[in-house]
Design a protein around this motif. Structure first.
Motif, mmCIF file in Angstrom:
data_model
loop_
_atom_site.group_PDB
_atom_site.id
_atom_site.type_symbol
_atom_site.label_atom_id
_atom_site.label_comp_id
_atom_site.label_asym_id
_atom_site.label_seq_id
_atom_site.Cartn_x
_atom_site.Cartn_y
_atom_site.Cartn_z
ATOM 1 N N PHE A 87 0.917 -1.046 -0.085
ATOM 2 C CA PHE A 87 -0.154 -0.027 -0.005
ATOM 3 C C PHE A 87 0.800 1.357 -0.035
ATOM 4 O O PHE A 87 1.621 1.429 0.790
ATOM 5 C CB PHE A 87 -1.162 0.170 1.254
ATOM 6 C CG PHE A 87 -1.615 -1.185 1.302
ATOM 7 C CD1 PHE A 87 -2.352 -1.909 0.362
ATOM 8 C CD2 PHE A 87 -1.654 -1.950 2.555
ATOM 9 C CE1 PHE A 87 -3.056 -2.929 0.351
ATOM 10 C CE2 PHE A 87 -2.609 -2.910 2.488
ATOM 11 C CZ PHE A 87 -3.118 -3.582 1.453
ATOM 12 N N PRO A 88 0.721 2.110 -1.136
ATOM 13 C CA PRO A 88 1.827 3.111 -0.968
ATOM 14 C C PRO A 88 1.770 4.210 -0.145
ATOM 15 O O PRO A 88 2.540 5.106 -0.025
ATOM 16 C CB PRO A 88 1.566 3.733 -2.452
ATOM 17 C CG PRO A 88 0.047 3.462 -2.635
ATOM 18 C CD PRO A 88 -0.258 2.209 -2.095
ATOM 19 N N ASN A 89 0.421 4.323 0.558
ATOM 20 C CA ASN A 89 0.165 5.317 1.357
ATOM 21 C C ASN A 89 0.529 4.967 2.962
ATOM 22 O O ASN A 89 0.497 5.741 3.899
ATOM 23 C CB ASN A 89 -1.363 5.765 1.453
ATOM 24 C CG ASN A 89 -2.178 4.505 1.891
ATOM 25 O OD1 ASN A 89 -1.791 3.562 1.346
ATOM 26 N ND2 ASN A 89 -3.165 4.644 2.710
ATOM 27 N N PRO A 131 7.167 2.442 0.826
ATOM 28 C CA PRO A 131 7.349 1.367 -0.131
ATOM 29 C C PRO A 131 8.259 2.255 -1.443
ATOM 30 O O PRO A 131 9.485 1.398 -1.701
ATOM 31 C CB PRO A 131 5.997 0.807 -0.840
ATOM 32 C CG PRO A 131 5.078 0.859 0.373
ATOM 33 C CD PRO A 131 5.597 2.248 1.026
ATOM 34 N N HIS A 132 7.743 3.135 -1.733
ATOM 35 C CA HIS A 132 8.706 3.814 -3.067
ATOM 36 C C HIS A 132 10.101 4.106 -2.464
ATOM 37 O O HIS A 132 10.680 4.452 -3.528
ATOM 38 C CB HIS A 132 7.831 5.032 -3.472
ATOM 39 C CG HIS A 132 7.833 6.228 -2.887
ATOM 40 N ND1 HIS A 132 8.999 7.148 -2.806
ATOM 41 C CD2 HIS A 132 6.984 6.529 -1.807
ATOM 42 C CE1 HIS A 132 8.597 8.114 -1.833
ATOM 43 N NE2 HIS A 132 7.682 7.745 -1.320
#
Lengths: 354, 288, 282
Positions: A87-89, A131-132
């Motif tokens: 989940f990127p957030n 994650p990024h």
């Protein structure tokens, strides 16, 4: 009774069978790979176990209970996606804690669990990152940690390493196997990479066109392929088409081959004889070993592969592939005539359907 | 070293950029700088002054800013909320044909701002408009004088017309950026649809929603032609006031106009700044 | 693999029909978008339409009057001049710059992006005010030349995005190096290699600029006003004189916008379909 049990599972897309009559027993604590080319139905089967695809018929039982009617979020099955799907957030910690929060686990316990699994995948120090900010390999480990944090009954991995570099892949598959055996968690691993499947699995399920071709331990799959597809999909095999003749001979267009006893076959039965290149000995002179096959040919290609060198040899118009190791001191040159020799045990005979 | 030089460019490379830069300077940047300077200069004495900004406290100007912000804010919120739901409906529409058609429609209608659009609203909702008459004939409902297309509420309707399709176009890529795997992994971790939207879907959309809100706000705040055609002098808006000063219709000190222009530049600059930041955030997330 | 799966998993038996909330939202949207436009079209050919649900009769009288209006041809001509001049200047200023920045001056990309987003942050009235204040001397003062400068600034982003996307899509850097290695100079590369390859982008950019500038009212009315009357100015004039004729003008304006949009779509379908793809992906 097996822990995870698939029975006569069928799945159709627009009338075409994507998975056909799939039955499989998976023992508790084992790692089973689904191996096959694109579109063979391995991912579809995995997604049916996870609950993302509906079965058209058949049953899936987990620990004795039918799980087909259970929605995915109640199945207690962890899944790792090819694209990681972090989940990127959320930070790494929040990602890993997500499943535990859904289970309404107490805060303190969540923290302990998360720390544990992060330690297990050796990424404690990334907990606060997003994650990024992670590399592909790190993202994959976090995805694994997230799936494991809820202590699922079954872990599903869908081509988990296919988006990574070759080196990272080798390291991570070792990690996955290590963690899997430490936790003794029942695992299904989908891959199209035979080396990956053979190296980490307890059992390999080779699939093609929605059907199971063969189920067995990695060695068994490699040494004794049941079907022509398995033999050629896993490793390399020379194929000689011919007809049975006598008790232990197959007559092909270009050569006659001695094989193990052919009592299971009718006479004049069309068959294919499979011979793996590493089982062929290359000799400059014909050295008659008793009962061995010995065929004569001319070297057409020489390809260096590191540990082995692969020769393409023209035998009466058919290309036969043979491997020589570095230890083989005899130098081979193009257009050289030589002998290919192999014992009858190296020949696997299969019926060809006409 | 070589790569650094390549990135920043040699002096001769910058020469290729000069024509464009000069054009922007001449027709955009330098005039704006002069405007800023002018807003601080007394007209007759040519001395530095804050007076123009102090003059903005007059009720007319305060009102203009309040009206402009209210109008832009309201239509931006309406546009974002409705546009997001319409966008999701379009995004999930099963037929690709219909989807493309709706996207094309949004593309066209979002450019239908300005005079023709304003007039179209007069045609349907003016005193003798089609819908006004329809309500009167069939429901004996008198739309006027409670509502008027020539008023604040009328402007809202007309502005939402170009805000809605703009939001639809902005939010569609955001929905496309929501990976199916996120929903599936949330599910396999025990989350139902509500939990998924609350914890992942909406937070991931949030930068795009904020970008939409600020862009729509700026879009409405700077609009002039629609308002000019519809309300003329019945309602004071920042852009209308500045327009009157340019046209010389209002014999007032140009300085106040410049101060107003700078004020609106600040408001617009802030919203475009937030829009940029939010867009960057949205892009960064969609990468991972 | 992932690709074939995503198409597979769209179960053909499921969801062939939109949900009722979708139908509701989309119908609302369609009504909102189409009722004003269609009404204007009908109003322009209606004899009288303020007492009944359907018009009392139909006539082409208002179009006759619209075409006969003094200024009609002049404003149409002026609008065309303004649009074409703007496109020309935009092309000359923007295309070489975008190419240059992409291939020779990557470091200027952030600056270019800022300059391209800037017009969004400047209300047109403010731009008009700034320009008439600074250029208050002849021959520039309140001249069509000044207007073209302003309109180019305002329509810049519309030209920039398609051109920039196209240049990115064709990998201008590699094409340039290939051209140079074959002996072409910068101008030959631009003229013979780059421009032919990004032509769809240039065309859709030009069409976008055309449709925005053709409908431009604010800058024109505030910078030059009656001295250089364009079509939108005539339309505003008639909204206060004769509603029926104004509706005929509006219809002309809408129709041009539709036609240009269709052209843009058509041009887009010849070139790269990058943008529509991002929306299509589900």
């Amino acid at each position: 009774m097996a822990y995870l049990e698939l029975k006569n599972v069928n799945k159709y897309y627009a009338g075409v069978a994507a998975v056909h009559d799939f039955s499989l027993d998976i023992e508790k604590g084992s790692l089973v790979s689904f191996l096959g080319p694109s579109g063979c139905g391995k991912t579809t089967t995995l997604r049916m176990i996870a609950g993302f695809e509906q079965l058209d018929s058949g049953t899936i039982r987990l620990d004795g209970n039918d799980i087909v009617p259970v929605p995915p979020n109640r199945r207690d099955i962890g899944m790792v996606f090819q694209s990681y799907a972090l989940f990127p957030n959320m930070t790494v910690r929040e990602n890993v804690a997500f499943g535990l929060e859904m289970k309404k686990t107490p805060k303190a316990e969540i923290k302990k669990h998360v720390d544990n699994v992060l330690e297990m995948v050796r990424l404690q120090d990334t907990a606060k990152r997003f994650p990024h900010q992670l590399s592909g390999g790190q993202q994959q480990r976090i995805a694994l940690a997230r799936a494991l944090a809820v202590q699922p009954r079954v872990l599903l991995l869908d081509e988990p390493l296919s988006a990574l570099d070759a080196e990272v892949r080798v390291v991570l598959r070792g990690e996955i196997r290590r963690i899997q055996s430490e936790l003794a968690i029942t695992t299904v691993y989908v891959t199209h990479d035979q080396e990956e499947a053979l190296s980490i699995s307890d059992k390999v399920v080779v699939m093609n066109k929605g059907l199971i071709e063969q189920v067995g331990a990695p060695e068994e799959i490699y040494r004794a392929p049941n079907t022509r597809f398995v033999a050629t999909f896993i490793g390399t095999a020379n194929q000689f088409l011919g007809k049975t003749s006598g008790k232990n001979m197959v007559v092909c267009n270009n050569v006659e081959l001695f094989t193990n006893s052919l009592t299971d076959f009718k006479t004049d039965q069309p068959v294919v004889v499979l011979v793996r290149p590493e089982n062929i000995q290359v000799q400059a002179e014909q050295s008659r070993q008793k009962g061995w096959n010995s065929i004569h040919g001319e070297v057409e290609t020489i390809t260096f592969h590191g540990a082995i060198t692969r020769l393409g040899v023209n035998v009466n118009g058919q290309r036969v592939v043979a491997d020589i190791t570095v230890a083989n001191t005899q130098p081979v040159s193009l257009n050289q005539k030589l002998w290919l020799q192999f014992p009858p045990e190296a020949c696997q005979v299969m019926v060809v359907e006409e | 070293m070589a790569s650094k030089q390549k990135k920043t460019g040699r002096t001769s490379d910058w020469l290729g950029f000069a024509p464009f830069l000069l054009f922007c300077l001449a027709f955009e940047i330098i005039p704006i700088i002069f405007l800023l300077r002018g807003s601080f200069i007394e007209k007759t004495t040519h001395l530095f002054t804050f007076q123009h900004y102090l003059d903005l406290q007059r009720p007319l100007y305060i009102n203009s800013f309040v009206n402009s912000i209210k109008l832009s804010g309201l239509t931006a919120i309406i546009g974002v909320v409705l546009g997001t739901f319409i966008g999701y409906a379009v995004y999930r529409w099963p037929s690709e044909r219909v989807r493309e058609l709706l996207i094309t429609l949004s593309d066209v209608t979002t450019n239908f701002a300005g005079v023709p659009l304003a007039f179209a609203f007069v045609v349907i909702l003016g005193m003798n408009g089609v819908i006004t008459q329809f309500l009167l004939q069939y429901f004996q409902y008198h739309l006027y004088p409670k509502f008027s297309i020539y008023s604040f509420s009328g402007l809202i309707l007309a502005y939402v017309y170009f805000q809605l399709p703009l939001m639809v176009l902005l939010i569609l890529p955001a929905f496309a950026g929501l990976k199916k795997e996120w929903q599936e992994s949330a599910q396999s971790l025990g989350a139902g649809p509500f939990k998924y939207w609350w914890r992942i879907g909406i937070p991931v959309l949030m930068p795009s929603l904020i970008a939409g809100l600020t862009l729509l706000f700026a879009n409405a705040f700077g609009a002039y032609a629609t308002a000019y055609t519809l309300v003329e002098s019945k309602l004071s808006l920042v852009t209308l006031q500045i327009g009157y000063m340019i046209a010389g219709e209002v014999r007032q000190d140009q300085g106040v106009g410049m101060a107003m222009a700078i004020g609106s530049l600040i408001i617009m600059g802030l919203s475009i700044g937030v829009y940029q930041a939010a867009t960057l955030r949205a892009r960064r997330w969609s990468k991972s | 693999m992932a690709k074939s799966r995503s198409t597979q998993s769209r179960d053909p038996n499921k969801r062939v029909r939109p949900a009722s909330w979708q139908i509701f939202m989309v119908s609302f949207f369609l009504l909102y978008m189409l009722v004003p436009i269609i009404s204007t079209y009908v109003f322009s050919v209606a004899t009288r339409w303020d007492r009944t649900i359907l018009p009392e009769g139909y006539t082409l009288e208002f179009y006759k009057r619209a075409f006969a209006a003094s200024y009609f041809t002049i404003t149409l001509r002026n609008s065309l001049i303004l649009s074409l001049a703007t496109i020309l200047v935009s092309l000359l200023v923007i295309v070489p710059t975008v190419y240059w920045v992409h291939t020779r001056l990557v470091g200027a990309k952030p600056l270019l992006d800022i300059l391209m987003i800037l017009p969004f942050g400047i209300p047109m009235v403010v731009l008009a005010l700034a320009l008439v204040q600074v250029y208050n001397f002849p021959p520039l003062a309140r001249s069509p030349t000044l207007l073209i400068g302003a309109v180019v600034i305002y329509s810049m982003p519309f030209m920039y995005r398609p051109v920039s996307n196209a240049i990115q899509a064709v990998d201008a850097q590699v094409l340039t190096e290939a051209g140079q290695s074959l002996g072409a100079n910068v101008f030959q590369v631009l003229y013979r290699i780059i421009i032919p390859n990004i032509l769809p982008g240039i065309l859709s950019g030009s069409l976008l600029v055309f449709s925005t500038v053709f409908a431009e009212y604010t800058l024109t009315s505030l910078i030059v006003g009656a001295k250089f009357k364009t079509f939108p100015l005539l339309l505003v004039e008639f909204t206060r004189i004769n509603g029926n004729v104004a509706s005929a003008f509006s219809v002309i304006s809408f129709t041009i916008a539709w036609l240009v949009s269709i052209l843009i779509l058509w041009v887009g379908s010849m070139g790269n379909t990058k943008r529509t793809k991002t929306i299509r992906a589900r």
